[in-house]
Design a protein around this motif. Structure first.
Motif, mmCIF file in Angstrom:
data_model
loop_
_atom_site.group_PDB
_atom_site.id
_atom_site.type_symbol
_atom_site.label_atom_id
_atom_site.label_comp_id
_atom_site.label_asym_id
_atom_site.label_seq_id
_atom_site.Cartn_x
_atom_site.Cartn_y
_atom_site.Cartn_z
ATOM 1 N N GLN A 32 21.612 39.582 46.099
ATOM 2 C CA GLN A 32 21.586 40.984 45.678
ATOM 3 C C GLN A 32 22.954 41.634 45.856
ATOM 4 O O GLN A 32 23.409 42.392 44.997
ATOM 5 C CB GLN A 32 20.537 41.761 46.459
ATOM 6 N N ARG A 33 23.614 41.349 46.972
ATOM 7 C CA ARG A 33 24.933 41.938 47.206
ATOM 8 C C ARG A 33 25.931 41.417 46.181
ATOM 9 O O ARG A 33 26.772 42.169 45.688
ATOM 10 C CB ARG A 33 25.403 41.621 48.620
ATOM 11 N N SER A 34 25.845 40.149 45.847
ATOM 12 C CA SER A 34 26.758 39.584 44.860
ATOM 13 C C SER A 34 26.516 40.147 43.471
ATOM 14 O O SER A 34 27.440 40.212 42.664
ATOM 15 C CB SER A 34 26.603 38.061 44.818
ATOM 16 N N SER A 35 25.305 40.558 43.180
ATOM 17 C CA SER A 35 25.002 41.057 41.842
ATOM 18 C C SER A 35 25.444 42.507 41.650
ATOM 19 O O SER A 35 25.483 42.991 40.521
ATOM 20 C CB SER A 35 23.511 40.927 41.545
ATOM 21 N N ILE A 80 36.490 39.314 40.383
ATOM 22 C CA ILE A 80 37.142 38.325 41.246
ATOM 23 C C ILE A 80 36.497 38.289 42.626
ATOM 24 O O ILE A 80 36.257 37.206 43.182
ATOM 25 C CB ILE A 80 38.658 38.617 41.342
ATOM 26 N N ILE A 81 36.185 39.446 43.192
ATOM 27 C CA ILE A 81 35.527 39.471 44.498
ATOM 28 C C ILE A 81 34.172 38.785 44.434
ATOM 29 O O ILE A 81 33.808 38.018 45.325
ATOM 30 C CB ILE A 81 35.401 40.919 45.018
ATOM 31 N N LEU A 86 30.910 34.088 45.964
ATOM 32 C CA LEU A 86 30.048 32.956 45.633
ATOM 33 C C LEU A 86 30.719 31.630 45.992
ATOM 34 O O LEU A 86 30.073 30.710 46.500
ATOM 35 C CB LEU A 86 29.699 32.979 44.142
ATOM 36 N N HIS A 87 32.020 31.521 45.755
ATOM 37 C CA HIS A 87 32.754 30.296 46.075
ATOM 38 C C HIS A 87 32.689 30.000 47.576
ATOM 39 O O HIS A 87 32.412 28.872 47.975
ATOM 40 C CB HIS A 87 34.202 30.428 45.611
ATOM 41 N N PHE A 88 32.927 31.025 48.407
ATOM 42 C CA PHE A 88 32.884 30.825 49.849
ATOM 43 C C PHE A 88 31.471 30.487 50.320
ATOM 44 O O PHE A 88 31.295 29.657 51.221
ATOM 45 C CB PHE A 88 33.405 32.052 50.588
ATOM 46 N N ALA A 121 33.890 24.331 38.511
ATOM 47 C CA ALA A 121 33.860 25.206 39.682
ATOM 48 C C ALA A 121 34.876 26.336 39.556
ATOM 49 O O ALA A 121 34.645 27.436 40.065
ATOM 50 C CB ALA A 121 34.134 24.399 40.949
ATOM 51 N N ASN A 122 35.996 26.078 38.877
ATOM 52 C CA ASN A 122 37.063 27.072 38.810
ATOM 53 C C ASN A 122 37.145 27.818 37.482
ATOM 54 O O ASN A 122 37.991 28.707 37.341
ATOM 55 C CB ASN A 122 38.402 26.405 39.117
ATOM 56 N N THR A 123 36.313 27.495 36.516
ATOM 57 C CA THR A 123 36.345 28.173 35.222
ATOM 58 C C THR A 123 36.128 29.690 35.345
ATOM 59 O O THR A 123 36.879 30.460 34.738
ATOM 60 C CB THR A 123 35.319 27.549 34.262
ATOM 61 N N PRO A 124 35.154 30.161 36.120
ATOM 62 C CA PRO A 124 35.008 31.618 36.233
ATOM 63 C C PRO A 124 36.256 32.289 36.813
ATOM 64 O O PRO A 124 36.648 33.365 36.364
ATOM 65 C CB PRO A 124 33.808 31.792 37.176
ATOM 66 N N LEU A 125 36.884 31.650 37.779
ATOM 67 C CA LEU A 125 38.092 32.223 38.367
ATOM 68 C C LEU A 125 39.234 32.236 37.359
ATOM 69 O O LEU A 125 39.976 33.218 37.255
ATOM 70 C CB LEU A 125 38.488 31.453 39.623
ATOM 71 N N ILE A 126 39.356 31.183 36.578
ATOM 72 C CA ILE A 126 40.403 31.118 35.542
ATOM 73 C C ILE A 126 40.185 32.225 34.515
ATOM 74 O O ILE A 126 41.118 32.943 34.142
ATOM 75 C CB ILE A 126 40.418 29.729 34.869
ATOM 76 N N PHE A 127 38.943 32.399 34.063
ATOM 77 C CA PHE A 127 38.650 33.454 33.091
ATOM 78 C C PHE A 127 38.897 34.840 33.672
ATOM 79 O O PHE A 127 39.360 35.744 32.972
ATOM 80 C CB PHE A 127 37.220 33.337 32.578
ATOM 81 N N SER A 128 38.588 35.022 34.949
ATOM 82 C CA SER A 128 38.820 36.339 35.547
ATOM 83 C C SER A 128 40.310 36.622 35.703
ATOM 84 O O SER A 128 40.727 37.776 35.583
ATOM 85 C CB SER A 128 38.094 36.466 36.887
ATOM 86 N N VAL A 129 41.113 35.593 35.935
ATOM 87 C CA VAL A 129 42.569 35.795 35.990
ATOM 88 C C VAL A 129 43.087 36.171 34.601
ATOM 89 O O VAL A 129 43.924 37.082 34.462
ATOM 90 C CB VAL A 129 43.276 34.536 36.534
ATOM 91 N N ILE A 130 42.586 35.509 33.564
ATOM 92 C CA ILE A 130 42.981 35.864 32.191
ATOM 93 C C ILE A 130 42.560 37.303 31.887
ATOM 94 O O ILE A 130 43.345 38.082 31.320
ATOM 95 C CB ILE A 130 42.364 34.871 31.181
ATOM 96 N N LEU A 131 41.350 37.679 32.273
ATOM 97 C CA LEU A 131 40.876 39.052 32.093
ATOM 98 C C LEU A 131 41.783 40.032 32.837
ATOM 99 O O LEU A 131 42.128 41.088 32.303
ATOM 100 C CB LEU A 131 39.437 39.187 32.588
ATOM 101 N N SER A 132 42.194 39.674 34.048
ATOM 102 C CA SER A 132 43.073 40.550 34.828
ATOM 103 C C SER A 132 44.419 40.740 34.146
ATOM 104 O O SER A 132 44.966 41.854 34.136
ATOM 105 C CB SER A 132 43.282 39.971 36.226
#
Length: 143
Positions: A32-35, A80-81, A86-88, A121-132
């Motif tokens: 719930q907190r992550s959502s 990103i947060i 979720l990664h941690f 595993a890293n695709t969401p992070l890569i996309f969020s960096v591109i979005l940033s």
């Protein structure tokens, strides 16, 4: 002696069941907190669309530009947060599985499988960096 062993066993079983219930509850709270963060990002993006849809509706004064920049900054930060949280959590769960004697769920014998796992595993992070980066460019244009 047998009676004492049964009581200790039953006490341990009860403690394990209580631990299972608390872990399941903690898991649901973490989900719930992550959502919440993606909801913040979605609402920020919606506000951006409304603010830029019609200049008669919301005139682009300096105050509105600052608000737009803040909303733009909130989108990648919240995404990103959320991804890092979720990664941690996944890393911690895998470590607990390994400590309890289980096998690594991401273990692969081939280099292609390892590469695919790392990529997925890293695709969401890569996309969020591109979005940033894109949002940073938009902020640069707005200011």
């Amino acid at each position: 002696m047998d009676n004492v062993d049964n009581k200790v066993f039953e006490n341990n079983q009860a403690q394990i069941e209580i631990l299972k219930i608390n872990l399941a509850y903690l898991n649901s709270l973490l989900v719930q907190r992550s959502s919440i963060l993606p909801v913040i990002a979605s609402l920020s993006a919606t506000m951006l669309v409304v603010a830029t849809f019609n200049e008669d509706l919301v005139p682009l004064t300096e105050d509105i530009r600052v608000a737009l920049v803040i909303l733009l900054i909130l989108v990648p930060i919240s995404v990103i947060i959320s991804i890092l949280e979720l990664h941690f959590a996944i890393d911690k769960t895998v470590n607990h599985i390994l400590k309890s004697g289980g096998k690594d769920p991401y273990e692969s014998k081939s280099w292609l499988g390892k590469f695919g796992t790392i990529l997925m595993a890293n695709t969401p992070l890569i996309f969020s960096v591109i979005l940033s980066i894109i949002i940073g460019w938009i902020i640069f244009v707005v200011i």
